[in-house]
Scaffold this motif. Structure first.
Motif, PDB file in Angstrom:
ATOM      1  N   PRO A 125       1.441  -1.154  -0.505  1.00  0.00           N
ATOM      2  CA  PRO A 125      -0.168   0.006   0.056  1.00  0.00           C
ATOM      3  C   PRO A 125       0.607   1.233   0.050  1.00  0.00           C
ATOM      4  CG  PRO A 125       0.268  -0.837   2.134  1.00  0.00           C
ATOM      5  CD  PRO A 125       0.413  -1.960   1.508  1.00  0.00           C
ATOM      6  N   VAL A 141      -2.774   5.238   2.216  1.00  0.00           N
ATOM      7  CA  VAL A 141      -3.773   3.696   2.767  1.00  0.00           C
ATOM      8  C   VAL A 141      -3.952   3.671   4.580  1.00  0.00           C
ATOM      9  CG1 VAL A 141      -3.891   1.196   2.538  1.00  0.00           C
ATOM     10  CG2 VAL A 141      -3.223   2.393   0.529  1.00  0.00           C
ATOM     11  N   TRP A 159      -8.904  -6.056   0.411  1.00  0.00           N
ATOM     12  CA  TRP A 159      -8.552  -4.824   0.028  1.00  0.00           C
ATOM     13  C   TRP A 159      -9.365  -4.293  -1.498  1.00  0.00           C
ATOM     14  CZ3 TRP A 159      -8.092  -0.273   3.627  1.00  0.00           C
ATOM     15  CH2 TRP A 159      -7.851   0.881   2.442  1.00  0.00           C
ATOM     16  N   THR A 172       2.776   0.932   5.593  1.00  0.00           N
ATOM     17  CA  THR A 172       2.318   1.995   4.829  1.00  0.00           C
ATOM     18  C   THR A 172       3.446   3.489   5.244  1.00  0.00           C
ATOM     19  OG1 THR A 172       1.046   2.715   6.572  1.00  0.00           O
ATOM     20  CG2 THR A 172      -0.167   1.934   4.105  1.00  0.00           C
ATOM     21  N   THR A 220      -0.082   0.388  -3.810  1.00  0.00           N
ATOM     22  CA  THR A 220      -1.296   0.510  -4.347  1.00  0.00           C
ATOM     23  C   THR A 220      -1.969   1.478  -3.195  1.00  0.00           C
ATOM     24  OG1 THR A 220      -1.146  -1.493  -4.678  1.00  0.00           O
ATOM     25  CG2 THR A 220      -3.437  -0.667  -3.574  1.00  0.00           C
ATOM     26  N   ALA A 240      -5.418   4.654  -1.998  1.00  0.00           N
ATOM     27  CA  ALA A 240      -6.756   3.599  -1.343  1.00  0.00           C
ATOM     28  C   ALA A 240      -7.377   3.295  -2.282  1.00  0.00           C
ATOM     29  CB  ALA A 240      -6.605   4.844  -0.441  1.00  0.00           C
TER      30      ALA A 240
END
Length: 253
Positions: free
Chosen positions: A81, A85, A173, A202, A218, A220
């Motif tokens: 992420p 995120v 997710w 993160t 990736t 949000a």
């Protein structure tokens, strides 16, 4: 595994000096007592520069394999992420590994990969829990640092345990699986008010990106992944590549 040649794990899995030639990585293992998986040599180990010791901030490391690995049904990447995120308190995630099944109780043969489902615990709430019945810890001391995330239950019940270090805390997710945390430290296993503590991925997304510039974090809001751009990540919680301190990072003697 986050790319065909890169793996994320915990910094405390390594012993100084960090010599790549001393290690091999076992990819795609399922039952440790049954020979399986692919052994790969390590070309580089990158420890985050702020890491000092067990339980400190910066408990994250990147391993570069000597050669790119072919993905299979048992060796697949997980999404990383980006820094925006958020994994909310109460979100249900999974930890997988071959660690002890209870305090001081090793996983019996054939040592089959285990998984446990745990809710995310708010950082402040987790820190408060660790102050309960802990007279040696000052009320003004923050134990759960900015780069840590917790998962588990207030009354214990389920937890990661010794031997799971370096493994993934993976959260579903929007149809994919994100690496929310890396098993870092804790107090015993499944003890009340002592949930497992994980490195919050993160907090280090941009650090990972520095070493793998082509890698796509990736966001949000997820769009459909493109499997041709090198950042495709898988949708099963059990077949992520796990790099665990005890069983998969083989120190050569």
């Amino acid at each position: 595994m986050v790319d065909t040649q890169w793996i994320v794990t915990a910094a405390h899995c390594f012993i100084r000096p960090y010599t790549p030639a001393d290690y091999m990585v076992n990819l795609g293992a399922y039952q440790l007592s049954v020979p399986s998986g692919v052994m790969s040599a390590v070309s580089a180990i990158y420890i985050h520069p702020i890491y000092k010791r067990d339980g400190s901030s910066g408990d994250i490391a990147l391993i570069k394999l000597q050669y790119p690995i072919q993905f299979t049904d048992y060796i697949m990447p997980i999404c990383i992420p980006d820094e925006n995120v958020q994994f909310p308190s109460g979100m249900s995630c999974f930890v997988t590994g071959w660690g002890s099944i209870n305090q001081g109780v090793s996983l019996p043969a054939p040592q089959t990969l285990q998984k446990v489902q745990l809710p995310i615990i708010d950082q402040t709430e987790c820190d408060t829990m660790y102050h309960i019945n802990n007279p040696t810890l000052s009320a003004n001391t923050t134990l759960i640092q900015w780069d840590m995330i917790c998962a588990g239950f207030k009354d214990g019940q389920k937890d990661a345990c010794q031997g799971d270090s370096g493994g993934p805390l993976a959260c579903k997710w929007d149809g994919s699986w994100l690496l929310a945390g890396i098993v870092s430290w804790g107090f015993g296993c499944a003890i009340a008010n002592r949930p497992g503590v994980y490195t919050r991925v993160t907090a280090y997304s941009n650090w990972i990106k520095q070493y793998i510039p082509q890698f796509e974090l990736t966001p949000a809001v997820i769009t459909v992944p493109d499997p041709t751009n090198g950042s495709f990540c898988h949708s099963s919680p059990l077949i992520f590549l796990l790099i665990l301190c005890i069983v998969l990072l083989h120190k050569l003697l």
